[in-house]
Design an enzyme around this catalytic site. Structure first.
Site, PDB file in Angstrom:
ATOM      1  N   TYR A 172       0.832  -1.205   0.000  1.00 39.27           N
ATOM      2  CA  TYR A 172       0.000   0.000   0.000  1.00 39.27           C
ATOM      3  C   TYR A 172       0.865   1.253   0.000  1.00 39.27           C
ATOM      4  O   TYR A 172       0.661   2.166  -0.820  1.00 39.27           O
ATOM      5  CB  TYR A 172      -0.918  -0.022   1.224  1.00 39.27           C
ATOM      6  CG  TYR A 172      -1.620   1.292   1.486  1.00 39.27           C
ATOM      7  CD1 TYR A 172      -2.580   1.769   0.602  1.00 39.27           C
ATOM      8  CD2 TYR A 172      -1.308   2.064   2.613  1.00 39.27           C
ATOM      9  CE1 TYR A 172      -3.223   2.980   0.830  1.00 39.27           C
ATOM     10  CE2 TYR A 172      -1.951   3.266   2.851  1.00 39.27           C
ATOM     11  CZ  TYR A 172      -2.905   3.721   1.970  1.00 39.27           C
ATOM     12  OH  TYR A 172      -3.537   4.917   2.200  1.00 39.27           O
TER      13      TYR A 172
ATOM     14  N   LYS B  95       1.138   4.139  -2.984  1.00 41.49           N
ATOM     15  CA  LYS B  95       0.769   5.539  -2.768  1.00 41.49           C
ATOM     16  C   LYS B  95       1.943   6.468  -3.084  1.00 41.49           C
ATOM     17  O   LYS B  95       1.745   7.595  -3.565  1.00 41.49           O
ATOM     18  CB  LYS B  95       0.286   5.737  -1.336  1.00 41.49           C
ATOM     19  CG  LYS B  95      -1.023   5.022  -1.027  1.00 41.49           C
ATOM     20  CD  LYS B  95      -2.185   5.539  -1.862  1.00 41.49           C
ATOM     21  CE  LYS B  95      -2.709   6.862  -1.365  1.00 41.49           C
ATOM     22  NZ  LYS B  95      -3.908   7.321  -2.120  1.00 41.49           N
TER      23      LYS B  95
END
Length: 320
Positions: free
Chosen positions: A138, A142
């Site tokens: 994740y 990002k």
């Protein structure tokens, strides 16, 4: 101002769409949950169901739009890289390119999770170099999404809110409550660990400032007050009427066990998220506070909700 809010059927996006409409903006919201979309329409928000992963979806949403608040993302500590790339990196890049072509302002919501592998923990500034190593897929996705957005649209504002919570929070507090009620949460540290959280209305406030007072750049966002993780967990246990965590286990041992468990789960295609992840353990054992100087000076950001009041509100909802 006509503002498009992506991910509006999610926690942050929904709160932002409603608040911006209440502030007098014309708001178009998009997402994939039709039921939540109908709820937004009842709050005076125009809802257009859309999947940003589909080619051409973005171009159909932007005509007549002055600014975009991009909240849509795959926000989880568990998943496969192809999904994170498609949902977080490619969708954000496509949106940024479309905004650049049409002269549309963009506020992109990112995360301070990208700092987790830097080794810094106190008053971390936006200038902190990140990568090439990250502590979760994740976080890596990002960081790449931020890079793609700023490459396509250098004037974009990027917000990095830490640990979003509040009424309707589907993640942080509910997960802790589930672990406490099950009795499976050990005490992982002998000392207190201080972090920062961000009430959803504080994130919305920062987003509104970035939309209404254009300021290109990256901005840390939080409640601006250090929160003791384990004292907060103890208080939540008291609210729920369950025992406080007392069984002590070394954090490194639990983190290692979680990493092994993740490896087992990854051998099973389609397996659900494991009950324990290494990234989740690190969130409970590693301090993180943010430097908010840039947001204060360039956006005029001052948190509206104090974490004591914000957590009291959330805990009171769980106790009912």
């Amino acid at each position: 101002m006509h503002i498009l809010v992506t991910g509006a059927t999610g926690f942050l996006g929904g709160a932002a769409a409603r608040a911006l409409a209440e502030a007098g903006h014309r708001v178009t919201a998009t997402g994939r949950d039709l039921n939540r979309g109908r709820t937004l329409e009842q709050a005076g928000v125009r809802f257009l169901p859309a999947d940003l992963r589909h080619p051409g979806a973005v171009a159909e949403l932007l005509p007549g739009v002055d600014a975009v608040l991009h909240c849509a993302a795959r926000s989880t500590l568990w998943g496969n890289w192809a999904d994170f790339m498609r949902d977080n990196v490619q969708a954000s890049a496509d949106l940024a390119h479309a905004c650049a072509e049409r002269g549309v302002r963009l506020v992109h919501v990112s995360t301070p999770s990208i700092y987790n592998a830097t080794g810094l923990s106190h008053q971390v500034p936006e200038s902190t170099p990140v990568g090439p190593r990250f502590d979760s897929l994740y976080a890596r996705s990002k960081a790449l999404a931020e890079e793609a957005v700023r490459l396509a649209l250098p004037d974009a504002a990027v917000l990095r809110p830490r640990g979003i919570y509040g009424p309707g929070d589907p993640s942080i507090v509910p997960r802790l409550a589930l672990a406490l009620r099950s009795g499976r949460l050990p005490r992982l540290t002998g000392d207190e660990v201080y972090t920062e959280l961000t009430h959803v209305q504080n994130v919305v406030h920062a987003a509104r400032l970035a939309l209404e007072r254009p300021a290109p750049g990256i901005f840390n966002v939080s409640d601006g007050v250090s929160t003791p993780i384990w004292a907060t967990i103890d208080r939540l246990a008291d609210v729920l009427g369950v025992p406080r965590p007392s069984r002590r286990l070394p954090a490194r041992l639990v983190e290692g066990a979680a990493a092994l468990l993740e490896g087992v789960y990854r051998l099973r295609p389609g397996a659900p998220e494991p009950p324990l992840t290494a990234s989740g353990v690190r969130l409970l054992t590693r301090a993180m506070t943010l430097d908010l100087t840039r947001a204060r000076e360039r956006l005029g950001y001052m948190p509206l909700v104090h974490p004591v009041d914000g957590l009291d509100e959330v805990f009171a909802g769980l106790a009912r």
